[in-house]
Design an enzyme around this catalytic site. Structure first.
Site, mmCIF file in Angstrom:
data_model
loop_
_atom_site.group_PDB
_atom_site.id
_atom_site.type_symbol
_atom_site.label_atom_id
_atom_site.label_comp_id
_atom_site.label_asym_id
_atom_site.label_seq_id
_atom_site.Cartn_x
_atom_site.Cartn_y
_atom_site.Cartn_z
ATOM 1 N N GLY A 59 0.840 -1.180 0.000
ATOM 2 C CA GLY A 59 0.000 0.000 0.000
ATOM 3 C C GLY A 59 0.883 1.241 0.000
ATOM 4 O O GLY A 59 2.021 1.192 0.469
ATOM 5 N N HIS B 56 -4.498 0.903 7.585
ATOM 6 C CA HIS B 56 -3.165 1.512 7.653
ATOM 7 C C HIS B 56 -3.083 2.721 6.706
ATOM 8 O O HIS B 56 -2.652 3.812 7.109
ATOM 9 C CB HIS B 56 -2.106 0.446 7.295
ATOM 10 C CG HIS B 56 -0.700 0.957 7.245
ATOM 11 N ND1 HIS B 56 0.302 0.454 8.038
ATOM 12 C CD2 HIS B 56 -0.114 1.913 6.489
ATOM 13 C CE1 HIS B 56 1.436 1.094 7.771
ATOM 14 N NE2 HIS B 56 1.202 1.987 6.830
ATOM 15 N N GLU B 57 -3.503 2.507 5.456
ATOM 16 C CA GLU B 57 -3.407 3.588 4.469
ATOM 17 C C GLU B 57 -4.376 4.725 4.793
ATOM 18 O O GLU B 57 -4.045 5.898 4.616
ATOM 19 C CB GLU B 57 -3.668 3.059 3.051
ATOM 20 C CG GLU B 57 -2.719 1.950 2.594
ATOM 21 C CD GLU B 57 -1.246 2.288 2.775
ATOM 22 O OE1 GLU B 57 -0.876 3.467 2.676
ATOM 23 O OE2 GLU B 57 -0.459 1.360 3.036
ATOM 24 N N GLN C 32 2.575 9.988 1.452
ATOM 25 C CA GLN C 32 3.900 9.346 1.477
ATOM 26 C C GLN C 32 4.755 9.715 0.261
ATOM 27 O O GLN C 32 5.952 9.427 0.244
ATOM 28 C CB GLN C 32 3.771 7.819 1.535
ATOM 29 C CG GLN C 32 3.185 7.322 2.848
ATOM 30 C CD GLN C 32 3.126 5.803 2.850
ATOM 31 O OE1 GLN C 32 2.212 5.217 2.299
ATOM 32 N NE2 GLN C 32 4.118 5.172 3.446
ATOM 33 N N HIS D 204 -2.934 7.166 7.151
ATOM 34 C CA HIS D 204 -2.011 8.133 6.540
ATOM 35 C C HIS D 204 -2.732 9.401 6.099
ATOM 36 O O HIS D 204 -2.163 10.488 6.142
ATOM 37 C CB HIS D 204 -1.332 7.520 5.305
ATOM 38 C CG HIS D 204 -0.111 6.717 5.627
ATOM 39 N ND1 HIS D 204 1.016 7.270 6.209
ATOM 40 C CD2 HIS D 204 0.185 5.413 5.422
ATOM 41 C CE1 HIS D 204 1.943 6.327 6.348
ATOM 42 N NE2 HIS D 204 1.462 5.183 5.889
ATOM 43 N N CYS E 257 6.001 -0.085 7.164
ATOM 44 C CA CYS E 257 5.523 1.098 6.453
ATOM 45 C C CYS E 257 6.698 1.643 5.657
ATOM 46 O O CYS E 257 7.805 1.742 6.189
ATOM 47 C CB CYS E 257 5.028 2.140 7.458
ATOM 48 S SG CYS E 257 4.456 3.663 6.692
ATOM 49 N N LEU E 258 6.465 1.963 4.383
ATOM 50 C CA LEU E 258 7.576 2.456 3.561
ATOM 51 C C LEU E 258 8.161 3.758 4.113
ATOM 52 O O LEU E 258 9.307 4.083 3.820
ATOM 53 C CB LEU E 258 7.121 2.649 2.109
ATOM 54 C CG LEU E 258 6.719 1.363 1.360
ATOM 55 C CD1 LEU E 258 6.240 1.691 -0.047
ATOM 56 C CD2 LEU E 258 7.871 0.369 1.313
HETATM 57 ZN ZN ZN Z 1 2.418 3.400 5.915
#
Ligand code: ZN
Length: 164
Positions: A44, A129-130, A49, A133, A87-88
């Site tokens: 994701g 999760h997304e 991000q 963000h 998480c990236l």
């Molecule tokens: Zn993330």
């Protein structure tokens, strides 16, 4: 390809704004985000991000890429489960996070059409999760202060790499 914004970058803490234009530019941005997500082996990737403070994300939990625009979580099952998440924006950090097992969601696709879905398990987790963000909420906000303290040095190392 986009550069991934990491912890310490202020864009990750902003509440993202709704998408109002469903144009070619949005489609191109989403294609680029999908490419970036695959490049970094993510499941994701949310617009903040990559430095875009707007309410959309891309995800792929094994059924191909999906673009999720202006999402809402309509129902959240009180039954939860704990699983490890990365998480990236937090390279090399993995934390156990409790999330709802099932959610009912509504969002728009790239054509602006509304989609309603029930998600469970891994798909529900990635969506939550997304979605976080888009509200400036990060994985470290969902763990205990004691666990956060243990990650302090790693977090400082990541924040130090932020380009200003
Ligand atoms: Zn993330």
């Amino acid at each position: 390809m986009y550069r991934i914004r990491v912890f310490g970058d202020p864009v990750l803490r902003k509440r993202a704004k709704p998408v109002t234009k469903f144009d070619e530019n949005l489609k191109k941005t989403i294609e680029r985000m999908i490419e970036t997500m695959y490049h970094y082996d993510g499941v994701g990737l949310a617009a903040p991000q990559v430095g875009i403070s707007q309410r959309f994300f891309v995800m792929d939990v094994g059924n191909g890429p999906v673009a999720v625009i202006n999402p809402e979580i309509l129902e959240i099952d009180p039954e939860t489960e704990v699983a490890e998440e990365g998480c990236l924006s937090f390279p090399e950090i993995f934390v156990e996070i409790e999330r709802s097992k099932r959610i009912k969601v509504k969002y728009q696709n790239t054509r602006g059409e509304y989609v309603e879905e029930e998600l469970e398990g891994y798909a529900a987790r990635v969506f939550q999760h997304e979605f976080d963000h888009l509200n400036g909420v990060l994985i470290i906000d969902r763990i205990s202060p004691a666990k956060r303290l243990l990650l302090r040095k790693k977090l400082m190392d990541i924040a130090r790499t932020v380009k200003r």
